[in-house]
Every structure is written in C-alpha cells, then in structure tokens.
Write an enzyme that holds these catalytic residues in place. Structure first.
Site, PDB file in Angstrom:
ATOM      1  N   LYS A 133       0.914  -1.153   0.000  1.00 39.39           N
ATOM      2  CA  LYS A 133       0.000   0.000   0.000  1.00 39.39           C
ATOM      3  C   LYS A 133       0.947   1.194   0.000  1.00 39.39           C
ATOM      4  O   LYS A 133       1.409   1.649   1.059  1.00 39.39           O
ATOM      5  CB  LYS A 133      -0.873  -0.031   1.270  1.00 39.39           C
ATOM      6  CG  LYS A 133      -1.756   1.189   1.447  1.00 39.39           C
ATOM      7  CD  LYS A 133      -3.027   1.108   0.637  1.00 39.39           C
ATOM      8  CE  LYS A 133      -3.829   2.397   0.743  1.00 39.39           C
ATOM      9  NZ  LYS A 133      -5.109   2.328   0.028  1.00 39.39           N
ATOM     10  N   PRO A 162     -19.076 -11.627  -2.624  1.00 37.20           N
ATOM     11  CA  PRO A 162     -20.192 -11.298  -1.727  1.00 37.20           C
ATOM     12  C   PRO A 162     -19.779 -10.381  -0.573  1.00 37.20           C
ATOM     13  O   PRO A 162     -18.589 -10.251  -0.279  1.00 37.20           O
ATOM     14  CB  PRO A 162     -20.588 -12.672  -1.168  1.00 37.20           C
ATOM     15  CG  PRO A 162     -19.331 -13.477  -1.215  1.00 37.20           C
ATOM     16  CD  PRO A 162     -18.569 -13.000  -2.424  1.00 37.20           C
TER      17      PRO A 162
HETATM   18  N1  LIG Z   1     -17.067  -7.892   0.429  1.00 43.47           N
HETATM   19  C1  LIG Z   1     -17.063  -7.252   1.601  1.00 43.47           C
HETATM   20  N2  LIG Z   1     -17.692  -7.788   2.687  1.00 43.47           N
HETATM   21  C2  LIG Z   1     -17.700  -7.164   3.881  1.00 43.47           C
HETATM   22  N3  LIG Z   1     -17.098  -5.985   4.117  1.00 43.47           N
HETATM   23  C3  LIG Z   1     -16.456  -5.397   3.074  1.00 43.47           C
HETATM   24  C4  LIG Z   1     -16.413  -5.995   1.785  1.00 43.47           C
HETATM   25  N4  LIG Z   1     -15.711  -5.188   0.976  1.00 43.47           N
HETATM   26  C5  LIG Z   1     -15.337  -4.146   1.719  1.00 43.47           C
HETATM   27  N5  LIG Z   1     -15.787  -4.250   2.968  1.00 43.47           N
HETATM   28  C6  LIG Z   1     -15.590  -3.283   4.071  1.00 43.47           C
HETATM   29  O1  LIG Z   1     -15.944  -2.003   3.547  1.00 43.47           O
HETATM   30  C7  LIG Z   1     -15.011  -1.019   3.979  1.00 43.47           C
HETATM   31  C8  LIG Z   1     -14.334  -0.398   2.756  1.00 43.47           C
HETATM   32  O2  LIG Z   1     -13.614  -1.419   2.065  1.00 43.47           O
HETATM   33  P1  LIG Z   1     -12.066  -1.247   1.734  1.00 43.47           P
HETATM   34  O3  LIG Z   1     -11.332  -0.700   2.899  1.00 43.47           O
HETATM   35  O4  LIG Z   1     -11.594  -2.542   1.181  1.00 43.47           O
HETATM   36  O5  LIG Z   1     -12.162  -0.124   0.590  1.00 43.47           O
HETATM   37  P2  LIG Z   1     -10.955   0.567  -0.206  1.00 43.47           P
HETATM   38  O6  LIG Z   1     -11.373   0.673  -1.622  1.00 43.47           O
HETATM   39  O7  LIG Z   1      -9.716  -0.187   0.074  1.00 43.47           O
HETATM   40  O8  LIG Z   1     -10.884   2.021   0.448  1.00 43.47           O
HETATM   41  P3  LIG Z   1      -9.640   3.053   0.440  1.00 43.47           P
HETATM   42  O9  LIG Z   1      -9.824   3.896  -0.779  1.00 43.47           O
HETATM   43  O10 LIG Z   1      -9.833   3.810   1.718  1.00 43.47           O
HETATM   44  O11 LIG Z   1      -8.363   2.273   0.431  1.00 43.47           O
HETATM   45  C9  LIG Z   1     -14.042  -1.722   4.934  1.00 43.47           C
HETATM   46  O12 LIG Z   1     -14.534  -1.586   6.253  1.00 43.47           O
HETATM   47  C10 LIG Z   1     -14.120  -3.179   4.493  1.00 43.47           C
HETATM   48  O13 LIG Z   1     -13.801  -4.090   5.525  1.00 43.47           O
HETATM   49 MG   LIG Z   2      -7.999   0.463   1.007  1.00 45.13          MG
END
Ligand SMILES: Nc1ncnc2c1ncn2[C@@H]1O[C@H](COP(=O)(O)OP(=O)(O)OP(=O)(O)O)[C@@H](O)[C@H]1O
Ligand SMILES: [Mg+2]
Length: 254
Positions: free
Chosen positions: A38, A209
C-alpha cells in the site's frame, strides 16, 4: 517478467483492501509467497507507541502472513489526514518521493513470487502534486484489476475509469464487482454487469459477496481465503502475474 497486479477501484471505500486481502490470503494458502504493498495511505491512526499506522496495511499484512517488522516495506508513507495523499502530505508537512514509492513496490515484486499493490482512492487520485495513481500504474507496468460496486451509479463510474485507463495506455485485466448480493440480485445488478462488460470491453472476473463479521485474525482470514477461492479466479490471477508458473516456496511471517 510481470509478477504482480495493481488493484484500483472506481472510488474510495469500494473494497480494494478487502479484495486485495482476499486474493493475497488465497494465494498464501496455496503456499505461494505473496507480497503486498500500500504505497501511500491516508487516514492513518496512532498505535500504542504513537506511530502512525494504516489499517489497510494491517489488513494486507495479515492476509499475506507478514509480521510487523515488514510494515515499512508494505506501507512506506502513512499520513494522518483522511484526504487524498497529495493534500494529506502537504497538510502534514511531508514530501512524497514518488521514486521511493516505485522503488519500494519494485523491491516487493523482486522478493515475492507474486505481489499485489493496492492503489489509493480511484485511478486519478493525486499521490503527490499532479502525479496520479494512474501514473504509478504506468510506471510499474503491471496489469490492473478494477474493483467496482454492484449498485446504481456503477456503470458510469466503471466505464469512465476503464476509458481513462485505456486512454492512458494502462492495461486492465478485468473487473471485480464487490459486495455482489447473489441471493438478492435484481434487474439492477444484472443489467449493470451486462452494461459494464459491453461498454468497457473488459470481463467481469469475479463477483464477491458481502462477508459478515470482522476479519482481524488468522482464522477469519483463512475463511476469507476459502471465499476467495470460491468467488474469484485465483488460478487466472496467478497466471496473469507469472505468465503461467509460480514457485510454491511458502511464506514466512517475520
Ligand atoms: N465484500 C465485503 N464484505 C464485507 N465488508 C467489506 C467488503 N468489501 C469491503 N468491505 C468493508 O468495507 C469497507 C471499505 O472497504 P475497503 O477498505 O476494502 O475499501 P478501499 O477501496 O480499500 O478504500 P480506500 O480507498 O480507503 O483504500 C471496509 O470496512 C471493508 O472491511
Ligand atoms: Mg484500502
């Protein structure tokens, strides 16, 4: 040879970290060394010793089986303001060295059988001044994966992202639709998927999912790996990254 994938998304909070972690956990469970990066995180929080840490990096390290000692290799820049990195850096009085981000990513690519690199926000998020996530994707030359939402608005966001990538000469391998409501799919999700494939010309490689519960230990991460094997084309990802072969040399937490 390319040995990595760059994971981007249509927006922040779309699921880049979740999907990257799921893929990493599945690859690790196969006994293959997987690196995670990251390069820049914002919205970091202080740990018990006052050091700024990124929750994204913590999740990815858990997925890849990497110990705390490798945090700096995974996430060299962590900023406190929950702003786009270029702005979070200025607000924090930090200069982001783009060459260092590329160097850290290449180092991880060199020492892992396969490496997953998570972007920040969407593809045009500024990392430093006018240097965008897209510029980093181009510099690394890795195939990209685009994580999208299943619901209303996703056609526009996904098509615009794919067209921008294509305009910039970035190769996207395909799309993952995250939080796909398999049991409750309606004409909305079905038509979104069809339009996305038709208008972008890219395949939807996986529909992942929504997973209940918090994933903060190895047991929960192992369950996520099983779900990744079920819902995502892990073989295809490994082939994309390795051109067909990959040494199964295990992964050790340090
Ligand atoms: N398939 C899923 N099932 C359950 N929770 C999810 C799922 N996908 C994402 N989340 C939850 O939704 C939130 C946002 O997801 P994530 O952190 O992966 O997004 P991101 O695109 O990495 O965001 P950022 O731009 O901040 O890096 C987190 O709390 C994550 O745990
Ligand atoms: Mg992220």
């Amino acid at each position: 040879m390319q040995t990595g994938l760059f994971i981007t998304a249509t927006d922040t909070d779309t699921g880049k970290t979740f999907i990257t972690g799921a893929i990493a956990a599945a690859i690790k469970a196969r006994g293959i060394t997987v690196g995670v990066v990251k390069p820049v995180a914002s919205g970091g929080t202080a740990d018990s010793s006052g050091r700024l840490v990124s929750a994204d990096a913590t999740f990815l390290m858990l997925a890849a089986g990497m110990g705390e000692a490798r945090r700096q290799q995974v996430n060299p820049v962590c900023l406190a303001p929950a702003l786009t990195p270029a702005v979070a850096a200025v607000e924090s009085g930090v200069t982001i060295d783009v060459a260092q981000l590329i160097g850290i990513s290449r180092a991880m690519l060199a020492c892992s059988a396969v490496t997953l690199i998570e972007g920040v926000g969407g593809i045009t998020a500024p990392l430093w001044q006018d240097y965008l996530v897209a510029d980093m994707m181009l510099a690394l030359g890795l195939p990209g994966l685009l994580v999208t939402r299943p619901g209303l608005g996703t056609i526009n966001h996904t098509v615009l992202t794919a067209k921008y990538a294509s305009q910039r000469g970035i190769q996207l391998a395909g799309i993952i639709i995250n939080r796909w409501p398999e049991e409750r799919v309606t004409v909305r999700e079905r038509s979104n998927l069809e339009y996305i494939e038709r208008l972008t010309g890219l395949p939807v490689l996986g529909k992942f999912p929504a997973v209940p519960g918090v994933i903060s230990d190895q047991t929960a991460m192992a369950r996520l790996a099983v779900l990744a094997e079920k819902h995502l084309p892990i073989d295809h990802f490994i082939k994309l990254m390795t051109g067909g072969g990959c040494s199964a040399d295990g992964n050790t937490a340090r």
